[in-house]
Enzyme design. Structure first.
Site, short mmCIF file in Angstrom:
data_model
loop_
_atom_site.label_atom_id
_atom_site.label_comp_id
_atom_site.label_asym_id
_atom_site.label_seq_id
_atom_site.Cartn_x
_atom_site.Cartn_y
_atom_site.Cartn_z
N GLY A 40 0.82 -1.20 0.00
CA GLY A 40 0.00 0.00 0.00
C GLY A 40 0.86 1.25 0.00
N ALA A 41 0.58 2.16 0.94
CA ALA A 41 1.29 3.44 0.99
C ALA A 41 2.77 3.28 1.32
CB ALA A 41 0.63 4.36 2.00
N GLY A 66 -2.77 -2.50 -7.61
CA GLY A 66 -1.82 -3.61 -7.57
C GLY A 66 -1.66 -4.29 -8.92
N ASP A 67 -2.71 -4.27 -9.72
CA ASP A 67 -2.62 -4.85 -11.07
C ASP A 67 -1.74 -3.99 -11.96
OD1 ASP A 67 -4.53 -6.63 -10.05
OD2 ASP A 67 -6.17 -5.37 -10.74
#
Length: 322
Positions: free
Chosen positions: A230-231, A259-260
């Protein structure tokens, strides 16, 4: 089995695609009538998103997916409008439709519908279609959840077919399907923190924990592990030093599909080493700034803004870095 990696051409397989509808609102308040400020429809499913991101950046790719019913026809129309190369397998169940609600603060609420069961014959036809597309391919990428009732080893079987064709295999999924793919010895997996923790069978609270779990996964036969955080960015554990790539600050609009795009960026960036990891994080960061499951083009992607360092640290992963 580790397959030598050729110049990038990618075939993605999405056994459980979706028509993604995204609604933007100022604020989501349950139990009230809310006026939407915008609505969009996108072709969805993780492998479809990977292919869309690659195509938007000039990388050769073909998406393989099952399509059925009214929403399946609409999804095909959207793919045609994008000009994305794809191969569909006709199936009896209707393609699922997912709904995402995104508010002005960047909070995303996603309602995912389970995909209806495909017959063994339909699943076999999907795998056969993927193999038919592998001529000249460098990567076969299996992505996303499996339809209801599909065998957990679907991606593992797909990996065997890909390796038989001399093509490297990447898998981005979760749970038993991911565990089976690991045992098949794929070249690359891209779990998030929760998925890697489930695979490892223990809580992962620090970078050191993440690296240790990824190294243990490599010992089971996986060549590379890219863990999205994530961040915090993403970690690459492969041959040599583990790396952490940290994104620049970004105003988040939707993290659905980010994420893809990151997986697409890793493959497009050479699929090995810290340069590919920076590419992955740059692509994923650009995707977060876009609505729905929109994918970034080259004008939004800047790997030079990504900070790269050794992936070491015992501090808990409890909040984004300042």
């Amino acid at each position: 089995m580790t397959v030598p990696i050729k110049p990038v051409r990618v075939v993605t397989v999405t056994p459980n695609p979706s028509l993604d509808r995204t609604v933007e609102v100022d604020r989501l308040v349950p139990g009230t009538v809310i006026r939407a400020s915008a609505m969009r429809e996108d072709p969805g499913g993780k492998g479809v998103n990977v292919a869309r991101a690659l195509a938007a950046n000039g990388v050769a790719c073909t998406a393989v997916l099952p399509l059925g019913g009214r929403d399946g026809r609409l999804l095909a129309d959207l793919l045609d409008e994008l000009g994305l190369a794809y191969r569909s397998v006709a199936v009896a169940p209707s393609t699922r439709s997912n709904v995402t609600v995104s508010d002005s603060r960047g909070t995303v609420t996603k309602l995912n519908v389970p995909g209806d069961a495909l017959t063994p014959g339909e699943l076999a036809a999907l795998a056969e279609a993927a193999v038919d597309e592998l001529g000249g391919a460098s990567w076969l990428v299996g992505c996303g959840s499996l339809p209801t009732g599909a065998p957990d080893d679907f991606y593992a079987r797909l990996a065997e077919l890909g390796h038989g064709a001399g093509v490297a295999v990447a898998v981005d999924t979760s749970g038993p399907a991911l565990a089976a793919a690991v045992e098949a010895g794929v070249e690359l997996i891209k779990p998030n923190l929760a998925e890697l923790a489930e695979l490892a069978g223990r809580e992962l609270v620090s970078l050191d924990d993440v690296v240790a779990a990824a190294e243990a996964t490599r010992e089971r036969g996986v060549a590379m592990v890219v863990v999205s955080l994530g961040a915090y960015g993403a970690v690459l554990v492969g041959d040599g030093e583990p790396w952490l790539a940290v994104p620049p600050p970004v105003v988040a609009r939707s993290d659905v599909g980010a994420g893809d795009s990151a997986l697409a960026g890793f493959l497009a960036g050479g699929a090995s080493g810290p340069g590919a990891l920076c590419s992955a994080v740059a692509w994923g960061t650009a995707a977060v700034s876009l609505p729905g499951t929109a994918v970034p083009g080259p004008d939004l992607i800047d790997p030079s803004l990504v900070t790269l360092r050794a992936a070491r640290g015992s501090q808990p992963l409890v909040r984004p870095p300042s």
